[in-house]
Every structure is written in C-alpha cells, then in structure tokens.
Write a protein that holds these residues in place. Structure first.
Motif, PDB file in Angstrom:
ATOM      1  N   ASN A  28       0.817  -1.218   0.000  1.00 18.97           N
ATOM      2  CA  ASN A  28       0.000   0.000   0.000  1.00 18.97           C
ATOM      3  C   ASN A  28       0.851   1.268   0.000  1.00 18.97           C
ATOM      4  OD1 ASN A  28      -2.332  -1.579   0.110  1.00 18.97           O
ATOM      5  ND2 ASN A  28      -2.311  -1.637   2.353  1.00 18.97           N
ATOM      6  N   PHE A  29       2.117   1.170   0.473  1.00 17.27           N
ATOM      7  CA  PHE A  29       3.001   2.331   0.507  1.00 17.27           C
ATOM      8  C   PHE A  29       3.716   2.546  -0.822  1.00 17.27           C
ATOM      9  CE2 PHE A  29       2.439   1.076   4.886  1.00 17.27           C
ATOM     10  CZ  PHE A  29       2.309   2.285   5.556  1.00 17.27           C
ATOM     11  N   ASP A  30       3.491   1.650  -1.760  1.00 19.62           N
ATOM     12  CA  ASP A  30       4.123   1.794  -3.080  1.00 19.62           C
ATOM     13  C   ASP A  30       3.252   2.710  -3.932  1.00 19.62           C
ATOM     14  OD1 ASP A  30       5.776   1.453  -5.254  1.00 19.62           O
ATOM     15  OD2 ASP A  30       4.825  -0.419  -5.876  1.00 19.62           O
ATOM     16  N   THR A  31       3.198   4.010  -3.534  1.00 20.04           N
ATOM     17  CA  THR A  31       2.327   4.971  -4.218  1.00 20.04           C
ATOM     18  C   THR A  31       2.778   5.253  -5.642  1.00 20.04           C
ATOM     19  OG1 THR A  31       3.640   6.763  -3.248  1.00 20.04           O
ATOM     20  CG2 THR A  31       1.660   6.064  -2.060  1.00 20.04           C
ATOM     21  N   MET A  32       4.068   5.087  -5.903  1.00 24.37           N
ATOM     22  CA  MET A  32       4.576   5.303  -7.266  1.00 24.37           C
ATOM     23  C   MET A  32       4.498   4.034  -8.102  1.00 24.37           C
ATOM     24  SD  MET A  32       7.867   7.720  -6.457  1.00 24.37           S
ATOM     25  CE  MET A  32       8.091   8.110  -8.176  1.00 24.37           C
ATOM     26  N   GLN A  33       3.956   2.952  -7.509  1.00 26.33           N
ATOM     27  CA  GLN A  33       3.723   1.690  -8.203  1.00 26.33           C
ATOM     28  C   GLN A  33       5.007   1.127  -8.821  1.00 26.33           C
ATOM     29  OE1 GLN A  33       0.458   2.140 -10.926  1.00 26.33           O
ATOM     30  NE2 GLN A  33      -1.033   2.334  -9.280  1.00 26.33           N
ATOM     31  N   VAL A  34       6.079   1.221  -8.051  1.00 29.89           N
ATOM     32  CA  VAL A  34       7.359   0.695  -8.518  1.00 29.89           C
ATOM     33  C   VAL A  34       7.304  -0.822  -8.638  1.00 29.89           C
ATOM     34  CG1 VAL A  34       9.818   0.480  -7.970  1.00 29.89           C
ATOM     35  CG2 VAL A  34       8.614   2.633  -7.524  1.00 29.89           C
ATOM     36  N   VAL A  35       6.713  -1.470  -7.621  1.00 32.93           N
ATOM     37  CA  VAL A  35       6.638  -2.932  -7.626  1.00 32.93           C
ATOM     38  C   VAL A  35       5.812  -3.426  -8.802  1.00 32.93           C
ATOM     39  CG1 VAL A  35       5.828  -4.952  -6.350  1.00 32.93           C
ATOM     40  CG2 VAL A  35       6.953  -3.079  -5.134  1.00 32.93           C
ATOM     41  N   LYS A  36       4.654  -2.790  -9.029  1.00 33.50           N
ATOM     42  CA  LYS A  36       3.808  -3.214 -10.146  1.00 33.50           C
ATOM     43  C   LYS A  36       4.513  -3.024 -11.478  1.00 33.50           C
ATOM     44  CE  LYS A  36      -0.689  -2.496  -7.942  1.00 33.50           C
ATOM     45  NZ  LYS A  36      -1.979  -1.784  -8.013  1.00 33.50           N
ATOM     46  N   ARG A  37       5.275  -1.939 -11.602  1.00 29.02           N
ATOM     47  CA  ARG A  37       5.996  -1.718 -12.855  1.00 29.02           C
ATOM     48  C   ARG A  37       7.119  -2.739 -13.048  1.00 29.02           C
ATOM     49  NH1 ARG A  37       6.201   4.911 -12.415  1.00 29.02           N
ATOM     50  NH2 ARG A  37       3.977   5.241 -12.906  1.00 29.02           N
ATOM     51  N   GLN A  38       7.775  -3.101 -11.944  1.00 26.48           N
ATOM     52  CA  GLN A  38       8.792  -4.142 -12.045  1.00 26.48           C
ATOM     53  C   GLN A  38       8.180  -5.465 -12.484  1.00 26.48           C
ATOM     54  OE1 GLN A  38      10.642  -4.196  -8.188  1.00 26.48           O
ATOM     55  NE2 GLN A  38      12.150  -2.618  -8.710  1.00 26.48           N
ATOM     56  N   GLN A  39       7.024  -5.797 -11.924  1.00 24.61           N
ATOM     57  CA  GLN A  39       6.350  -7.026 -12.326  1.00 24.61           C
ATOM     58  C   GLN A  39       5.925  -6.972 -13.789  1.00 24.61           C
ATOM     59  OE1 GLN A  39       3.168  -7.177  -9.491  1.00 24.61           O
ATOM     60  NE2 GLN A  39       4.427  -8.073  -7.859  1.00 24.61           N
ATOM     61  N   ALA A  40       5.430  -5.809 -14.216  1.00 27.11           N
ATOM     62  CA  ALA A  40       5.054  -5.662 -15.627  1.00 27.11           C
ATOM     63  C   ALA A  40       6.274  -5.790 -16.537  1.00 27.11           C
ATOM     64  CB  ALA A  40       4.364  -4.314 -15.838  1.00 27.11           C
ATOM     65  N   ASN A  41       7.409  -5.216 -16.102  1.00 31.75           N
ATOM     66  CA  ASN A  41       8.637  -5.325 -16.896  1.00 31.75           C
ATOM     67  C   ASN A  41       9.103  -6.775 -17.008  1.00 31.75           C
ATOM     68  OD1 ASN A  41       8.735  -2.574 -17.303  1.00 31.75           O
ATOM     69  ND2 ASN A  41      10.107  -2.170 -15.576  1.00 31.75           N
ATOM     70  N   GLN A  42       8.959  -7.530 -15.914  1.00 30.47           N
ATOM     71  CA  GLN A  42       9.339  -8.942 -15.962  1.00 30.47           C
ATOM     72  C   GLN A  42       8.458  -9.716 -16.937  1.00 30.47           C
ATOM     73  OE1 GLN A  42       9.103 -10.233 -11.904  1.00 30.47           O
ATOM     74  NE2 GLN A  42      11.019  -9.249 -11.294  1.00 30.47           N
ATOM     75  N   ARG A  43       7.153  -9.413 -16.943  1.00 28.73           N
ATOM     76  CA  ARG A  43       6.265 -10.081 -17.898  1.00 28.73           C
ATOM     77  C   ARG A  43       6.624  -9.712 -19.331  1.00 28.73           C
ATOM     78  NH1 ARG A  43       2.283  -8.878 -13.861  1.00 28.73           N
ATOM     79  NH2 ARG A  43       1.732  -6.958 -14.968  1.00 28.73           N
ATOM     80  N   LEU A  44       6.926  -8.439 -19.554  1.00 28.28           N
ATOM     81  CA  LEU A  44       7.315  -8.009 -20.897  1.00 28.28           C
ATOM     82  C   LEU A  44       8.610  -8.685 -21.344  1.00 28.28           C
ATOM     83  CD1 LEU A  44       6.505  -4.177 -20.714  1.00 28.28           C
ATOM     84  CD2 LEU A  44       5.353  -5.887 -22.125  1.00 28.28           C
ATOM     85  N   LYS A  45       9.551  -8.840 -20.403  1.00 27.16           N
ATOM     86  CA  LYS A  45      10.818  -9.490 -20.730  1.00 27.16           C
ATOM     87  C   LYS A  45      10.593 -10.944 -21.136  1.00 27.16           C
ATOM     88  CE  LYS A  45      15.512 -10.170 -18.954  1.00 27.16           C
ATOM     89  NZ  LYS A  45      15.574 -11.590 -19.353  1.00 27.16           N
ATOM     90  N   LYS A  46       9.696 -11.642 -20.389  1.00 28.45           N
ATOM     91  CA  LYS A  46       9.389 -13.034 -20.745  1.00 28.45           C
ATOM     92  C   LYS A  46       8.747 -13.116 -22.116  1.00 28.45           C
ATOM     93  CE  LYS A  46       8.798 -14.768 -16.018  1.00 28.45           C
ATOM     94  NZ  LYS A  46       7.819 -15.337 -15.029  1.00 28.45           N
ATOM     95  N   ASP A  47       7.799 -12.178 -22.395  1.00 23.24           N
ATOM     96  CA  ASP A  47       7.150 -12.171 -23.712  1.00 23.24           C
ATOM     97  C   ASP A  47       8.163 -11.897 -24.820  1.00 23.24           C
ATOM     98  OD1 ASP A  47       4.773 -12.667 -22.462  1.00 23.24           O
ATOM     99  OD2 ASP A  47       4.114 -10.567 -22.458  1.00 23.24           O
ATOM    100  N   LEU A  48       9.126 -11.006 -24.549  1.00 25.20           N
ATOM    101  CA  LEU A  48      10.151 -10.692 -25.536  1.00 25.20           C
ATOM    102  C   LEU A  48      11.046 -11.895 -25.800  1.00 25.20           C
ATOM    103  CD1 LEU A  48      11.551  -8.606 -27.322  1.00 25.20           C
ATOM    104  CD2 LEU A  48      12.909  -7.896 -25.338  1.00 25.20           C
ATOM    105  N   ASP A  49      11.401 -12.598 -24.722  1.00 21.97           N
ATOM    106  CA  ASP A  49      12.228 -13.805 -24.889  1.00 21.97           C
ATOM    107  C   ASP A  49      11.491 -14.846 -25.723  1.00 21.97           C
ATOM    108  OD1 ASP A  49      14.245 -12.681 -23.406  1.00 21.97           O
ATOM    109  OD2 ASP A  49      13.617 -13.609 -21.512  1.00 21.97           O
ATOM    110  N   LYS A  50      10.182 -15.019 -25.448  1.00 20.28           N
ATOM    111  CA  LYS A  50       9.401 -15.969 -26.230  1.00 20.28           C
ATOM    112  C   LYS A  50       9.357 -15.559 -27.695  1.00 20.28           C
ATOM    113  CE  LYS A  50       6.315 -17.549 -22.527  1.00 20.28           C
ATOM    114  NZ  LYS A  50       4.900 -17.581 -22.055  1.00 20.28           N
ATOM    115  N   CYS A  51       9.211 -14.258 -27.927  1.00 24.94           N
ATOM    116  CA  CYS A  51       9.147 -13.758 -29.299  1.00 24.94           C
ATOM    117  C   CYS A  51      10.460 -14.005 -30.034  1.00 24.94           C
ATOM    118  CB  CYS A  51       8.803 -12.270 -29.290  1.00 24.94           C
ATOM    119  SG  CYS A  51       8.624 -11.539 -30.933  1.00 24.94           S
ATOM    120  N   ILE A  52      11.590 -13.737 -29.338  1.00 21.34           N
ATOM    121  CA  ILE A  52      12.903 -13.947 -29.956  1.00 21.34           C
ATOM    122  C   ILE A  52      13.153 -15.417 -30.222  1.00 21.34           C
ATOM    123  CG2 ILE A  52      15.398 -13.733 -29.573  1.00 21.34           C
ATOM    124  CD1 ILE A  52      14.800 -11.163 -27.993  1.00 21.34           C
ATOM    125  N   ASN A  53      12.841 -16.237 -29.231  1.00 18.52           N
ATOM    126  CA  ASN A  53      13.055 -17.677 -29.397  1.00 18.52           C
ATOM    127  C   ASN A  53      12.124 -18.271 -30.430  1.00 18.52           C
ATOM    128  OD1 ASN A  53      15.033 -17.645 -27.392  1.00 18.52           O
ATOM    129  ND2 ASN A  53      13.545 -18.041 -25.768  1.00 18.52           N
TER     130      ASN A  53
END
Length: 470
Positions: free
Chosen positions: A145-170
């Motif tokens: 709840n103290f993550d007002t800048m949504q840093v954690v959510k953005r990190q999680q979104a970045n990890q999902r994007l990275k996995k999707d990118l790896d799948k796309c490359i592979n």
C-alpha cells in the motif's frame, strides 16, 4: 543655511534589526503520505530469513536416511530369524543367534524412536513455518500500500514483458520436433473443469469394502463397449483376486453383475493376485501391482493368463511409497495404474528420485513392457491420487472432508509442470482411494470409502461448444 538631521545611533540599530527580523522565514512541511513502516519491513525480512534457515534440504535427507536405515534393517532381522529357526534343535536355540536378534531389535527400536522424534519435530516446524509465512505474506501485502509510485507493479510488468520478448525472440528459431510422437496433444483442448458427481452408488456391497477401483475399458472388445468393471480389495483392504464385470451402468448401480467375476487365482493373496487399489482395465486386460512384488501384472480376461514386467531397481512397493492426506497415508498405493486416450500409464516413485513422482508409459502386448519415462519434482506423499488425461498427469490433494483439489499437472509433451491447476472436486465421502479417467465418455471415476462416484471432465472444446449453443 544648512539643515542638519541628527539620527541617534540607537534608532539606526533598531531599524536595521527590525529589517533583519522581517527577512527570516520559517516553513513547516506537512506530508499527506503515511510514514513508511521500516520496522515492519525489517521484521518481514527477519522472518523470511528465519524460514530459509529452518527449512533446508538436509531436513528431508535426515528423514529419508532414517527410513532407508529402517528399510534395510527389517529384511536383515527377517534373515536372522530364519537362521535362528534353522538352528532350533527342539530344545535350545542358538545363543549367538538370539544375541544377534536382540541387538537387531534394539537398533530397530532406536531407529523407530528417532523417526518418531524427527517426524514430530518436522510437524511442529511445518506448523510454525506456515504461521510465519502467512504473517510475512500479510505484512508484505500491507507494505504494498506504501508503493504509491507503483514501482513494484511496474517491475512485475517489466518482468512479464521481458518473458514475452524472450518468447518472441526464441520463436524465430523454433526447436526441432521430438523424435517420438507427443502424448500431450489433446484433441479436446485444455482440461478446464469437472462437474458432478454424476453417479453415486454403493453398488452391491455398500460400505463393505473400503478400498477398490472401478471404471470403463477405453479400448473394449467388440460387444463390450458398455461394460463396466469393479475391483474390491476383499482381503485386509490390501488384496484382491478377481475383477467383477457389469454389462451396463444401470446394472452396476443396482448391483446386478452380469457376466460376473473373472478370477485371477482361487487363493487370496497369492502369486500374481492384486495388491493395492490402483488398477485399470484396458484392451480386455487388467493391469495392477503384482502381489508382494515391484512389478506390473497383466491379467487377460479372455485367456485367463497373467504376464508381468519388472520395474526399475529402487522402485518403492509394499506400502513404502504411498499416497497420503493430511493425517495418514493410503496403504499399498505405491503403484498407480492409469489410462487415457493413448493407453496405459504407471505412476510410482523410486529411492533414486527421493520420493518424487515418476511416470512411465506401459506398452501394450501379451507381455507388457515399459516405454518412455518422465521424472517430476512433485513429492508423492504430498499427493492423495493421480490420473492421466490426454498425455498429462494430474495430481490431487486433500482440502477437507468435502473437497479435493486437482492442483498439479505434468505435460509429457513439453515436460512442463504446474502447481496451480486449481480445479476442485466435491466429495461424497472424506477419502478417495482411487481415480480413473475414461476417455470413452470423459468421466472421472472415483472409489470413495466403498462408494462409486463419477464426475464429468470438461475440456476446452466442450466449453466452447457450450458457449456457442447457449
């Protein structure tokens, strides 16, 4: 005439001092955000670190070593007793043999005491760790709840994007197809849900035989397409020596067995009779755990002949690698036979796999043989039952007396494991001793505390059809 203005020095000093006072500014910062609770974060880190230090692989190895020691001591004690019996001259046993047996029994008692102590310690550790993990989870959810800048959510979104990118490359460089035809390609689509129960009956002997199994032959002989089979463990809830057949589902429900029993052997138990409840019928033959052996037997209902195949060295049998619920294990469930669209499967465990599930394809033929084998990371005693559907292994676990959860799957085509399947079964009784999937009608047949229960398996294609019609 000149005018002179005389200003007292004290006046100048007073004016300059007032000007200096006017230039001073005091600001008070007031934040609308709550103060971050660093103490809670530190406590959560300490609890997580404490759990990591307490739960180690050495804990499992400790218990495994004690079980292995006991497993080796008991056959040695049996051999020493046999030697003592041979030395009996009618009046006096061999003193040395009695002394050896006394030492063996003392050592076994010590192992059992250590095993009980270790088990109790592990149970206490499990309870404490579960509480600690729940506390850490609650604390971390509050801290989000103290993550007002949504840093954690953005990190999680970045990890999902990275996995999707790896799948796309592979995906630009696809892997070559497997040399063997994949078992996991399902024409019905993904396993979505189960509904029911559809059938619930005590059959001919309601409440009489707690352990057993039932179902349909996925590859029936001509004229036997509507037949059902039933195996009840009639001796000590461990052994059986016949399979009972019913010409229709109605005759099974009302308890009229036609054509009746197909007997493996007149005696029970004895060589080649059934041990344990996890049996299946496929292609007019019954597959089961051979009595007192680490082997799979095949009983041909037409010729009344029995053939078998020996399992790998280290396979656990004779109630050493059972399915378990929260409070106890289901005895003599070491070997689980299963059927699906592609044939017969064997689910078991070995000493080399440290109790994890092993899956092997059983090849058809008058003389059964073992085909390809897969090794999983799912601990067998954390599972209450398994079944196969479309080349995928599914495992269940006990939730409470009313609900069982299908929580785990292993895809033989990809080797991918899932621990979050999350399909729940409404139970009619507290325990399910056997599960069999029938690809003929997409039914899941359960033997539950002597009662016969079935559920409808819903695949993705069924779901799409349902949405289209309605």
């Amino acid at each position: 005439m000149k005018l002179c203005v005389i200003i007292p020095l004290c006046a100048l000093f007073s004016v300059s001092q007032q000007a200096a006072l006017v230039e001073k500014c005091v600001c008070q910062l007031s934040s609308l955000e709550k103060t971050f609770p660093y103490d809670k974060l530190k406590t959560a880190e300490n609890n997580a670190s404490h759990c990591n230090n307490k739960i180690t692989s050495q804990k499992a190895v400790e218990l495994e070593s004690l079980l292995l020691g006991l497993d080796r001591r008991l056959p040695q004690l049996e051999e020493d007793v046999r030697i003592l019996e041979r030395e009996d001259d009618g009046d006096l046993y061999g003193v040395l043999s009695l002394y050896v047996i006394e030492n063996e029994i003392a050592a076994i008692n010590q192992l059992i005491n250590n095993l009980n102590t270790t088990t109790l310690r592990h149970q206490s550790l499990t309870v404490n760790t579960t509480q600690q993990l729940q506390y850490v989870r609650n604390e971390m959810q509050e801290l989000e709840n103290f993550d007002t800048m949504q840093v954690v959510k953005r990190q999680q979104a970045n990890q999902r994007l990275k996995k999707d990118l790896d799948k796309c490359i592979n995906g630009r460089h696809p892997t070559p197809p497997p040399t063997q035809p994949p078992h996991g390609i399902c024409p019905h689509g993904a396993f979505m849900n189960i509904t029911g129960p559809r059938v619930y009956t005590g059959g001919e002997y309601p409440g009489s035989y707690k352990y057993g199994a039932w179902g349909r032959d996925p590859k029936p002989e001509k004229g036997k397409e509507s037949w059902y089979w039933l195996v009840m463990l009639t001796s000590s809830n461990i052994y059986a020596h016949y399979v009972r057949l019913y010409s229709t589902l109605s005759s099974l429900i009302v308890g009229v067995s036609v054509p009746g029993n197909f007997q493996i052997h007149p005696s029970n138990p004895t060589t080649n009779t059934i041990q344990g409840p996890n049996v299946v019928l496929y292609g007019g033959a019954l597959y089961y755990n051979c009595y007192n052996r680490d082997a799979v037997c095949r009983f041909n209902l037409t010729t009344k002949s029995v053939t078998d195949v020996q399992l790998p060295k280290g396979t656990r049998y004779n109630s050493k690698g059972n399915f378990c619920n929260l409070d106890a294990c289901y005895p003599y469930t070491d070997l689980d036979l299963a059927t699906d669209e592609s044939g017969v499967w064997l689910i078991y465990t070995t000493s080399q796999d440290f109790g994890n599930l092993v899956l092997t394809k059983v090849e058809e033929g008058e003389q059964p043989s073992l085909g390809q084998t897969w090794h999983t990371s799912m601990y067998k005693q954390a599972v209450t039952n398994t079944f196969m559907a479309c080349g995928k292994l599914y495992a269940t676990r006990y939730v409470n007396t009313d609900v069982e959860e299908i929580f785990y799957s292993f895809d033989t085509a990809t080797g991918k494991e899932r621990f979050d399947v999350g399909i729940f079964m409404n139970k009619m009784h507290a325990n399910i001793q056997a599960l069999n999937y029938s690809p003929v009608d997409h039914m899941l047949h359960a033997y539950s505390d002597s009662f016969l229960v079935s559920y409808k398996v819903q695949f993705e294609s069924d779901d799409s059809l349902y949405r289209y019609i309605f």
